[in-house]
Design a protein around this motif. Sequence first.
Motif, PDB file in Angstrom:
ATOM      1  N   GLN A  35      13.862   5.780  40.762  1.00 42.67           N
ATOM      2  CA  GLN A  35      13.726   5.619  39.318  1.00 42.67           C
ATOM      3  C   GLN A  35      12.602   6.502  38.776  1.00 42.67           C
ATOM      4  OE1 GLN A  35      13.050   1.570  38.043  1.00 42.67           O
ATOM      5  NE2 GLN A  35      14.117   1.924  36.117  1.00 42.67           N
ATOM      6  N   TRP A  69      15.725   7.901  34.070  1.00 43.34           N
ATOM      7  CA  TRP A  69      16.979   7.991  34.790  1.00 43.34           C
ATOM      8  C   TRP A  69      16.790   7.354  36.156  1.00 43.34           C
ATOM      9  CZ3 TRP A  69      13.969  12.364  33.965  1.00 43.34           C
ATOM     10  CH2 TRP A  69      13.504  13.040  35.124  1.00 43.34           C
ATOM     11  N   ASN A  70      17.875   7.061  36.811  1.00 41.27           N
ATOM     12  CA  ASN A  70      17.779   6.356  38.091  1.00 41.27           C
ATOM     13  C   ASN A  70      18.978   6.667  38.964  1.00 41.27           C
ATOM     14  OD1 ASN A  70      19.955   4.166  37.767  1.00 41.27           O
ATOM     15  ND2 ASN A  70      18.747   3.932  35.887  1.00 41.27           N
ATOM     16  N   THR A  71      18.789   6.394  40.250  1.00 44.75           N
ATOM     17  CA  THR A  71      19.864   6.515  41.232  1.00 44.75           C
ATOM     18  C   THR A  71      19.805   5.312  42.166  1.00 44.75           C
ATOM     19  OG1 THR A  71      19.758   8.938  41.182  1.00 44.75           O
ATOM     20  CG2 THR A  71      20.863   7.915  43.067  1.00 44.75           C
ATOM     21  N   MET A 111      22.428   7.788  36.739  1.00 43.48           N
ATOM     22  CA  MET A 111      22.540   8.704  35.608  1.00 43.48           C
ATOM     23  C   MET A 111      21.280   9.553  35.526  1.00 43.48           C
ATOM     24  SD  MET A 111      21.877   6.134  32.402  1.00 43.48           S
ATOM     25  CE  MET A 111      20.287   5.307  32.179  1.00 43.48           C
ATOM     26  N   TYR A 112      21.434  10.747  34.959  1.00 44.04           N
ATOM     27  CA  TYR A 112      20.290  11.604  34.730  1.00 44.04           C
ATOM     28  C   TYR A 112      20.554  12.419  33.457  1.00 44.04           C
ATOM     29  CZ  TYR A 112      23.220  15.163  36.965  1.00 44.04           C
ATOM     30  OH  TYR A 112      24.258  15.993  37.296  1.00 44.04           O
ATOM     31  N   PRO A 113      19.487  12.891  32.802  1.00 43.13           N
ATOM     32  CA  PRO A 113      19.659  13.615  31.530  1.00 43.13           C
ATOM     33  C   PRO A 113      20.415  14.930  31.710  1.00 43.13           C
ATOM     34  CG  PRO A 113      17.409  12.878  31.796  1.00 43.13           C
ATOM     35  CD  PRO A 113      18.071  12.680  33.117  1.00 43.13           C
ATOM     36  N   TYR A 148      23.281  11.948  28.695  1.00 45.43           N
ATOM     37  CA  TYR A 148      23.132  11.663  30.122  1.00 45.43           C
ATOM     38  C   TYR A 148      24.425  11.983  30.858  1.00 45.43           C
ATOM     39  CZ  TYR A 148      18.780   9.103  29.305  1.00 45.43           C
ATOM     40  OH  TYR A 148      17.503   8.768  28.969  1.00 45.43           O
ATOM     41  N   ARG A 153      26.507  10.567  33.955  1.00 49.38           N
ATOM     42  CA  ARG A 153      26.632   9.405  34.849  1.00 49.38           C
ATOM     43  C   ARG A 153      27.495   9.809  36.045  1.00 49.38           C
ATOM     44  NH1 ARG A 153      24.816   4.873  32.204  1.00 49.38           N
ATOM     45  NH2 ARG A 153      24.565   5.126  29.942  1.00 49.38           N
TER      46      ARG A 153
END
Length: 300
Positions: A86, A93-95, A143-145, A158, A160
């Motif tokens: 995170q 964003w996080n995974t 998700m990430y930007p 973002y 996803r």
Amino acid sequence: RKVYLSIALGFCCQGILAQQSSYRWKVEAEAGVSCSVLDTDVSGLSETYYKVRPGFTAAIGAEYNIVDQLAVGAGIRFVQRDYLYQNLGGDSWNTRYNNNFISIPLHVGYYLLHNPYHEKGLWIKPQVGIYYEYFTSMHTKGMYPMNIMEGYKGDGSYIRYNTTYDFRKNENHLRRSLFGGEAGIKIGYSFGKIDASVGYQFQYGFSHIYQEKASTSKTARRNSSLITAGIAYKLFSPIRPEPTVTAEGKGKGQKLLAQGNTLGINSRQQYALKGQKLLAQGNTLGIIADSNTPCKGKSF
């Protein structure tokens, strides 16, 4: 005398301590929760964290009681080593990582309070060991930007994703064969052939998760805590330990044997006296008969 001997042997048998069945092997199954995290240096990344996520673990194994309270065991275990990556800077964003492993643990433990292989009751077993594990699959979701590699402008866009890592390509150069060490404690209760237990184990990864040719030089290991509940069943025919005779039973048996011997001696003395008395009477009669005057012819 035979009756007394039988009674004496009966008391000796009653004096033998009751021994419970003694086993050497047991098989066990357990399941529980795993809590894992990636142990790596993220100090160079602003507001970036790896957080613990719960997973599932299950195992089957066998254990052998070597000597006294010491036992060794091995088995096969499935472990989900899941964690969360995170970044909380700006628009976060996080995974979410879902990592599945098959491991083969080998441990040695020592039983305290009671030994479940020989007796019923509560037991505690601290144990240490090592394990080999194989990285079977990795699934990522998050998700990430958008355009993060070009510099995120904060427009709220973002990307996803929900993907499964392809180990055939292995673009991140991840290791699949890993080693580690573990230490923990189990608390259980033996009901005879069946044991029930709960346990805690901490697993520390010895192996770096990346191959030597990976672009990163950071140290990264997966560490996990396992909380499990299990049940075990003891196998094979029981081994009966050598019987030990109590002082009370031995004393009663010896006393009765002494009484039997005394009665036997007294009875022999009694019959011997009777026989000697009859022999004396017979000798006396014989002497009297020999002392009579022979008969004359006319008297005959």
